[in-house]
Write an enzyme that holds these catalytic residues in place. Sequence first.
Site, PDB file in Angstrom:
ATOM      1  CG  ASN A   8     -14.759 -25.059 -17.644  1.00 23.19           C
ATOM      2  OD1 ASN A   8     -14.237 -24.891 -16.524  1.00 23.19           O
ATOM      3  ND2 ASN A   8     -13.824 -24.361 -18.675  1.00 23.19           N
ATOM      4  NE  ARG A  84     -10.202 -26.126 -18.354  1.00 22.43           N
ATOM      5  CZ  ARG A  84      -9.767 -24.963 -18.859  1.00 22.43           C
ATOM      6  NH1 ARG A  84     -10.358 -24.957 -19.593  1.00 22.43           N
ATOM      7  NH2 ARG A  84      -8.623 -25.493 -19.496  1.00 22.43           N
ATOM      8  CG  HIS A 172      -3.739 -23.588 -20.777  1.00 22.29           C
ATOM      9  ND1 HIS A 172      -2.633 -22.186 -20.452  1.00 22.29           N
ATOM     10  CD2 HIS A 172      -4.446 -23.407 -20.337  1.00 22.29           C
ATOM     11  CE1 HIS A 172      -2.992 -21.764 -19.395  1.00 22.29           C
ATOM     12  NE2 HIS A 172      -4.651 -21.666 -19.613  1.00 22.29           N
ATOM     13  N   GLY A 203      -5.314 -16.757 -19.073  1.00 25.05           N
ATOM     14  CA  GLY A 203      -4.694 -18.012 -18.747  1.00 25.05           C
ATOM     15  C   GLY A 203      -3.759 -18.129 -19.810  1.00 25.05           C
ATOM     16  NE  ARG A 232      -4.662 -16.607 -13.509  1.00 25.76           N
ATOM     17  CZ  ARG A 232      -4.649 -17.462 -14.484  1.00 25.76           C
ATOM     18  NH1 ARG A 232      -3.574 -18.991 -14.463  1.00 25.76           N
ATOM     19  NH2 ARG A 232      -5.950 -18.385 -15.548  1.00 25.76           N
ATOM     20  CG  ASP A 274      -9.891  -6.678 -22.700  1.00 24.56           C
ATOM     21  OD1 ASP A 274     -10.729  -8.043 -22.676  1.00 24.56           O
ATOM     22  OD2 ASP A 274      -9.842  -5.867 -23.566  1.00 24.56           O
ATOM     23  NE  ARG A 276     -11.808  -7.667 -28.229  1.00 23.17           N
ATOM     24  CZ  ARG A 276     -12.444  -8.289 -28.531  1.00 23.17           C
ATOM     25  NH1 ARG A 276     -13.274  -8.546 -29.557  1.00 23.17           N
ATOM     26  NH2 ARG A 276     -13.029  -9.769 -27.668  1.00 23.17           N
ATOM     27  N   GLY A 319      -7.739 -17.343 -26.669  1.00 26.22           N
ATOM     28  CA  GLY A 319      -8.094 -15.607 -27.495  1.00 26.22           C
ATOM     29  C   GLY A 319      -7.394 -14.357 -27.787  1.00 26.22           C
ATOM     30  CD  GLU A 368      -9.571 -24.623 -23.182  1.00 23.92           C
ATOM     31  OE1 GLU A 368     -10.293 -24.274 -23.288  1.00 23.92           O
ATOM     32  OE2 GLU A 368      -8.417 -24.551 -22.113  1.00 23.92           O
TER      33      GLU A 368
END
Length: 380
Positions: A8, A84, A172, A203, A232, A274, A276, A319, A368
């Site tokens: 990837n 990918r 995706h 994403g 984004r 992020d 988290r 995630g 994936e």
Amino acid sequence: MAALLTLNAGSSSLKFSLWPDGVTRGAGGQVEQLGGAARLVFDGGDGEEAREIGPVDHAGALEVILDALAPALAGRRVSGVGHRIVHGGADRRGPARLTAEVVAELEALAPFAPLHQPHNLAGLRAARAVFPDAVQVGAFDTAFHRGHPWVNDTFALPREYYEAGVRRYGFHGLSYEYIAGVLAAEAPELHAGRVIVCHLGNGASMCALKGGRSVGSTMGFSALDGLPMGTRCGQIDPGVLLYLMDRRGMSAGEITALLYRESGLKGLSGITSDMRTLEASDDPRAGEAIDYFVFRLSREIGAMAAVLGGLDGLVFTGGIGENSALIRARAVERLGFLGLAVDEAANAARAREIGAGPVRILRVETDEESVIAAAVRAEV
Ligand code: ADP
């Protein structure tokens, strides 16, 4: 069976997994910060180890990866490499052997995905040089969505733009294909029904599945549309872009940087992309960025339920979808009218089934790479 490798290749990283017998996943990892002070992160089965490797391009990174994989390969030949590739174009509905003709078509699609496609193809060139005899196969993020209905494929522009490829491709797709496979194996009645899958990572997008096939996606022509993401913007009024160009004198490059790298959770919070870290922060801007993410998530679930004409199941993956009990709970908190409710204990315990209402809610870890490996296996 000889060994397979899945790759990837992104702008700044090359992720890899080795399938030593072609079927079982072996060592994997990634080279990060390509072009700069690159590092190899390698997991041979006993946890991750990282080491600095100095500046390398995709080809150099692959050499380093091969060195690291040599003990695991134990002299076995790599007979197939899976890549990918973000864009497969308007007609490609499945993986393809990367012949010279196919690669030329994929190169011509680079203007549709300028931030990803050239890097994906750089990974292919590197693998060709290192494994000239191996079968090279591409698995495309667009392919899974290509059967969706025309109303979900077009924009309301004059027809000539559609013919020229200005369509809603959706991305995706490898993740959604994996999730559809899990549903087929574990919950065939859901697979046969109407399911919304939320892939929430850096994403983020959503896919409406009917009978295991994509009938709608929140991502469109590019990977910018739909949900807000790490950096984004997600859905935006095109009038904003006209204003930025016309009144603020911003160039296409500056707007690209704004929409892809400075917006989303990072732009709204002014702190980080992020999730988290945002969840752990008590800065009110972090809370507002999460509020916006959750608001758009609920809104799009409602829209996708309308696309499907009702709802049998909702899946969280990626995630954030896999790890954030908070986002899973808040996404459906105002959607009781659709039959969605979270079982708090199951949600906190990271259970597979976390729904408490008539519509099932699942938490599934996506994979994936296994979809890419299956695509190569079919060709070697
Ligand atoms: P990518 O799209 O780059 O593959 P991932 O799918 O790995 O990204 O998702 C990364 C996101 O998942 C980050 O925003 C990260 O903070 C978030 N995430 C990971 N673990 C947790 C967690 N325990 N709680 C909340 N968010 C998490």
